[in-house]
Design a protein around this motif. Structure first.
Motif, PDB file in Angstrom:
ATOM      1  N   ASN A  62      50.411  49.683  20.038  1.00 59.35           N
ATOM      2  CA  ASN A  62      51.792  49.362  19.672  1.00 59.35           C
ATOM      3  C   ASN A  62      52.822  49.927  20.642  1.00 59.35           C
ATOM      4  OD1 ASN A  62      51.114  47.849  17.414  1.00 59.35           O
ATOM      5  ND2 ASN A  62      50.969  49.672  16.140  1.00 59.35           N
ATOM      6  N   SER A  63      52.482  50.991  21.351  1.00 56.38           N
ATOM      7  CA  SER A  63      53.455  51.597  22.253  1.00 56.38           C
ATOM      8  C   SER A  63      53.335  51.111  23.698  1.00 56.38           C
ATOM      9  CB  SER A  63      53.326  53.122  22.230  1.00 56.38           C
ATOM     10  OG  SER A  63      52.078  53.511  22.751  1.00 56.38           O
ATOM     11  N   HIS A  64      52.207  50.512  24.057  1.00 57.22           N
ATOM     12  CA  HIS A  64      51.972  50.067  25.431  1.00 57.22           C
ATOM     13  C   HIS A  64      52.477  48.641  25.618  1.00 57.22           C
ATOM     14  CE1 HIS A  64      50.018  49.976  29.338  1.00 57.22           C
ATOM     15  NE2 HIS A  64      49.554  48.790  29.034  1.00 57.22           N
ATOM     16  N   VAL A  65      53.108  48.387  26.745  1.00 52.81           N
ATOM     17  CA  VAL A  65      53.574  47.045  27.074  1.00 52.81           C
ATOM     18  C   VAL A  65      52.512  46.389  27.958  1.00 52.81           C
ATOM     19  CG1 VAL A  65      55.359  45.698  28.226  1.00 52.81           C
ATOM     20  CG2 VAL A  65      55.970  47.762  26.951  1.00 52.81           C
ATOM     21  N   ALA A  66      51.928  45.336  27.450  1.00 59.43           N
ATOM     22  CA  ALA A  66      50.884  44.624  28.196  1.00 59.43           C
ATOM     23  C   ALA A  66      51.511  43.821  29.322  1.00 59.43           C
ATOM     24  CB  ALA A  66      50.118  43.718  27.264  1.00 59.43           C
ATOM     25  N   VAL A  67      50.902  43.911  30.494  1.00 58.51           N
ATOM     26  CA  VAL A  67      51.418  43.214  31.665  1.00 58.51           C
ATOM     27  C   VAL A  67      50.524  42.031  32.025  1.00 58.51           C
ATOM     28  CG1 VAL A  67      51.981  43.447  34.109  1.00 58.51           C
ATOM     29  CG2 VAL A  67      52.457  45.317  32.538  1.00 58.51           C
ATOM     30  N   SER A  68      49.240  42.263  32.072  1.00 56.30           N
ATOM     31  CA  SER A  68      48.329  41.215  32.505  1.00 56.30           C
ATOM     32  C   SER A  68      47.856  40.367  31.327  1.00 56.30           C
ATOM     33  CB  SER A  68      47.116  41.829  33.202  1.00 56.30           C
ATOM     34  OG  SER A  68      46.323  42.527  32.260  1.00 56.30           O
ATOM     35  N   LEU A  69      47.315  39.221  31.638  1.00 53.50           N
ATOM     36  CA  LEU A  69      46.770  38.341  30.615  1.00 53.50           C
ATOM     37  C   LEU A  69      45.642  39.036  29.857  1.00 53.50           C
ATOM     38  CD1 LEU A  69      46.522  35.565  29.268  1.00 53.50           C
ATOM     39  CD2 LEU A  69      45.001  34.911  31.134  1.00 53.50           C
ATOM     40  N   ALA A  70      44.793  39.747  30.560  1.00 51.94           N
ATOM     41  CA  ALA A  70      43.685  40.453  29.923  1.00 51.94           C
ATOM     42  C   ALA A  70      44.206  41.498  28.927  1.00 51.94           C
ATOM     43  CB  ALA A  70      42.804  41.115  30.978  1.00 51.94           C
TER      44      ALA A  70
ATOM     45  N   ILE B 116      35.225  31.482  41.806  1.00 53.30           N
ATOM     46  CA  ILE B 116      36.306  31.129  40.878  1.00 53.30           C
ATOM     47  C   ILE B 116      36.900  32.396  40.279  1.00 53.30           C
ATOM     48  CG2 ILE B 116      36.847  29.976  38.699  1.00 53.30           C
ATOM     49  CD1 ILE B 116      34.639  27.951  39.427  1.00 53.30           C
ATOM     50  N   TYR B 117      36.041  33.326  39.910  1.00 47.24           N
ATOM     51  CA  TYR B 117      36.497  34.586  39.324  1.00 47.24           C
ATOM     52  C   TYR B 117      37.424  35.328  40.285  1.00 47.24           C
ATOM     53  CZ  TYR B 117      36.329  39.271  37.318  1.00 47.24           C
ATOM     54  OH  TYR B 117      36.670  40.484  36.792  1.00 47.24           O
ATOM     55  N   LYS B 118      37.058  35.363  41.550  1.00 52.43           N
ATOM     56  CA  LYS B 118      37.897  36.054  42.538  1.00 52.43           C
ATOM     57  C   LYS B 118      39.267  35.395  42.678  1.00 52.43           C
ATOM     58  CE  LYS B 118      34.299  38.164  45.328  1.00 52.43           C
ATOM     59  NZ  LYS B 118      33.653  38.249  46.643  1.00 52.43           N
ATOM     60  N   LYS B 119      39.308  34.061  42.546  1.00 52.63           N
ATOM     61  CA  LYS B 119      40.601  33.376  42.623  1.00 52.63           C
ATOM     62  C   LYS B 119      41.437  33.604  41.372  1.00 52.63           C
ATOM     63  CE  LYS B 119      39.222  29.821  45.854  1.00 52.63           C
ATOM     64  NZ  LYS B 119      39.044  28.395  46.123  1.00 52.63           N
ATOM     65  N   MET B 120      40.779  33.722  40.222  1.00 48.31           N
ATOM     66  CA  MET B 120      41.484  33.920  38.959  1.00 48.31           C
ATOM     67  C   MET B 120      41.868  35.379  38.725  1.00 48.31           C
ATOM     68  SD  MET B 120      39.258  31.451  36.464  1.00 48.31           S
ATOM     69  CE  MET B 120      39.953  32.195  35.016  1.00 48.31           C
ATOM     70  N   TYR B 121      41.207  36.298  39.389  1.00 45.60           N
ATOM     71  CA  TYR B 121      41.386  37.729  39.163  1.00 45.60           C
ATOM     72  C   TYR B 121      42.850  38.183  39.183  1.00 45.60           C
ATOM     73  CZ  TYR B 121      40.524  42.733  39.457  1.00 45.60           C
ATOM     74  OH  TYR B 121      40.515  44.076  39.212  1.00 45.60           O
ATOM     75  N   PRO B 122      43.631  37.797  40.198  1.00 45.73           N
ATOM     76  CA  PRO B 122      45.034  38.260  40.205  1.00 45.73           C
ATOM     77  C   PRO B 122      45.830  37.785  38.991  1.00 45.73           C
ATOM     78  CG  PRO B 122      44.446  37.307  42.323  1.00 45.73           C
ATOM     79  CD  PRO B 122      43.314  37.035  41.395  1.00 45.73           C
ATOM     80  N   TYR B 123      45.504  36.625  38.464  1.00 45.03           N
ATOM     81  CA  TYR B 123      46.228  36.089  37.309  1.00 45.03           C
ATOM     82  C   TYR B 123      45.773  36.731  36.006  1.00 45.03           C
ATOM     83  CZ  TYR B 123      47.323  32.676  40.855  1.00 45.03           C
ATOM     84  OH  TYR B 123      47.734  32.090  42.010  1.00 45.03           O
TER      85      TYR B 123
ATOM     86  N   PHE C 289      44.250  39.837  35.668  1.00 40.02           N
ATOM     87  CA  PHE C 289      44.456  41.281  35.618  1.00 40.02           C
ATOM     88  C   PHE C 289      45.735  41.758  36.282  1.00 40.02           C
ATOM     89  CE2 PHE C 289      39.867  40.649  35.291  1.00 40.02           C
ATOM     90  CZ  PHE C 289      39.638  41.301  34.097  1.00 40.02           C
ATOM     91  N   ASN C 290      46.553  40.836  36.797  1.00 41.17           N
ATOM     92  CA  ASN C 290      47.821  41.179  37.423  1.00 41.17           C
ATOM     93  C   ASN C 290      47.630  42.160  38.589  1.00 41.17           C
ATOM     94  OD1 ASN C 290      50.557  40.762  37.656  1.00 41.17           O
ATOM     95  ND2 ASN C 290      51.073  42.560  36.451  1.00 41.17           N
ATOM     96  N   ARG C 291      46.611  41.890  39.376  1.00 41.30           N
ATOM     97  CA  ARG C 291      46.310  42.708  40.559  1.00 41.30           C
ATOM     98  C   ARG C 291      46.089  41.803  41.743  1.00 41.30           C
ATOM     99  NH1 ARG C 291      42.469  46.285  37.147  1.00 41.30           N
ATOM    100  NH2 ARG C 291      43.977  47.692  36.260  1.00 41.30           N
ATOM    101  N   LYS C 292      46.072  42.383  42.933  1.00 38.15           N
ATOM    102  CA  LYS C 292      45.995  41.565  44.126  1.00 38.15           C
ATOM    103  C   LYS C 292      44.590  41.174  44.553  1.00 38.15           C
ATOM    104  CE  LYS C 292      50.373  42.933  45.885  1.00 38.15           C
ATOM    105  NZ  LYS C 292      51.224  43.099  47.000  1.00 38.15           N
ATOM    106  N   ASN C 293      43.593  42.036  44.363  1.00 40.35           N
ATOM    107  CA  ASN C 293      42.257  41.677  44.833  1.00 40.35           C
ATOM    108  C   ASN C 293      41.176  42.246  43.915  1.00 40.35           C
ATOM    109  OD1 ASN C 293      42.694  44.298  45.508  1.00 40.35           O
ATOM    110  ND2 ASN C 293      42.443  44.018  47.680  1.00 40.35           N
ATOM    111  N   VAL C 294      39.993  41.663  44.035  1.00 40.57           N
ATOM    112  CA  VAL C 294      38.862  42.058  43.229  1.00 40.57           C
ATOM    113  C   VAL C 294      38.262  43.329  43.792  1.00 40.57           C
ATOM    114  CG1 VAL C 294      36.570  41.384  42.430  1.00 40.57           C
ATOM    115  CG2 VAL C 294      38.359  39.666  42.702  1.00 40.57           C
ATOM    116  N   LYS C 295      37.898  44.257  42.901  1.00 42.13           N
ATOM    117  CA  LYS C 295      37.281  45.508  43.328  1.00 42.13           C
ATOM    118  C   LYS C 295      35.780  45.391  43.299  1.00 42.13           C
ATOM    119  CE  LYS C 295      41.079  48.295  41.782  1.00 42.13           C
ATOM    120  NZ  LYS C 295      41.564  49.328  40.948  1.00 42.13           N
TER     121      LYS C 295
END
Length: 67
Positions: free
Chosen positions: A11-19, A52-59, A61-67
Protein backbone atom coordinates in the motif's frame (compact mmCIF):
# COMPACT_ATOMS: atom_id res chain seq x y z
CA UNK A 1 -0.70 -12.65 1.24
CA UNK A 2 -2.54 -11.76 4.42
CA UNK A 3 0.61 -10.67 6.24
CA UNK A 4 0.07 -7.13 7.60
CA UNK A 5 3.70 -6.17 6.92
CA UNK A 6 3.37 -7.19 3.26
CA UNK A 7 0.09 -5.28 2.95
CA UNK A 8 1.75 -2.18 4.43
CA UNK A 9 4.58 -2.37 1.89
CA UNK A 10 2.21 -2.91 -1.03
CA UNK A 11 0.00 0.00 0.00
CA UNK A 12 2.88 2.41 0.56
CA UNK A 13 4.99 1.57 -2.53
CA UNK A 14 4.30 3.23 -5.87
CA UNK A 15 4.56 0.66 -8.64
CA UNK A 16 6.47 1.85 -11.68
CA UNK A 17 6.82 -1.12 -13.97
CA UNK A 18 4.13 -3.33 -15.44
CA UNK A 19 5.46 -6.29 -13.45
CA UNK A 20 5.22 -4.35 -10.17
CA UNK A 21 1.72 -3.12 -10.97
CA UNK A 22 0.49 -6.64 -11.67
CA UNK A 23 2.33 -8.04 -8.66
CA UNK A 24 0.77 -5.49 -6.31
CA UNK A 25 -2.66 -5.85 -7.90
CA UNK A 26 -2.65 -9.62 -7.38
CA UNK A 27 -1.58 -9.16 -3.76
CA UNK A 28 -4.25 -6.51 -3.09
CA UNK A 29 -6.92 -8.69 -4.67
CA UNK A 30 -5.62 -11.73 -2.75
CA UNK A 31 -5.09 -13.74 -5.95
CA UNK A 32 -2.05 -15.97 -5.32
CA UNK A 33 -2.88 -18.24 -8.27
CA UNK A 34 -2.74 -15.32 -10.70
CA UNK A 35 0.50 -14.13 -9.15
CA UNK A 36 2.07 -17.54 -9.64
CA UNK A 37 0.71 -17.80 -13.20
CA UNK A 38 2.12 -14.39 -14.10
CA UNK A 39 5.64 -15.28 -12.98
CA UNK A 40 5.41 -18.73 -14.54
CA UNK A 41 4.53 -17.03 -17.81
CA UNK A 42 7.52 -14.70 -17.56
CA UNK A 43 9.88 -17.61 -16.86
CA UNK A 44 8.35 -19.65 -19.67
CA UNK A 45 8.70 -16.72 -22.07
CA UNK A 46 12.31 -16.21 -21.05
CA UNK A 47 13.15 -19.88 -21.41
CA UNK A 48 11.39 -20.51 -24.74
CA UNK A 49 11.39 -17.14 -26.50
CA UNK A 50 14.47 -15.35 -25.22
CA UNK A 51 14.66 -12.90 -28.14
CA UNK A 52 11.08 -11.75 -27.59
CA UNK A 53 11.64 -11.61 -23.84
CA UNK A 54 14.68 -9.38 -24.28
CA UNK A 55 12.66 -6.98 -26.43
CA UNK A 56 9.78 -6.92 -23.94
CA UNK A 57 12.01 -6.63 -20.86
CA UNK A 58 12.25 -2.80 -20.80
CA UNK A 59 8.46 -2.51 -20.98
CA UNK A 60 7.74 -5.18 -18.40
CA UNK A 61 10.31 -4.15 -15.80
CA UNK A 62 10.90 -0.48 -16.70
CA UNK A 63 14.62 -1.08 -17.20
CA UNK A 64 16.96 -0.67 -20.11
CA UNK A 65 18.50 -4.12 -20.59
CA UNK A 66 18.24 -7.74 -19.57
CA UNK A 67 20.55 -8.94 -16.81
Amino acid sequence: LNDPYLKKIVNSHVAVSLAEKLFFYFIKMNKPILLIQFYNFLFWLRRNFNKIYKKMYPYIFNRKNVK
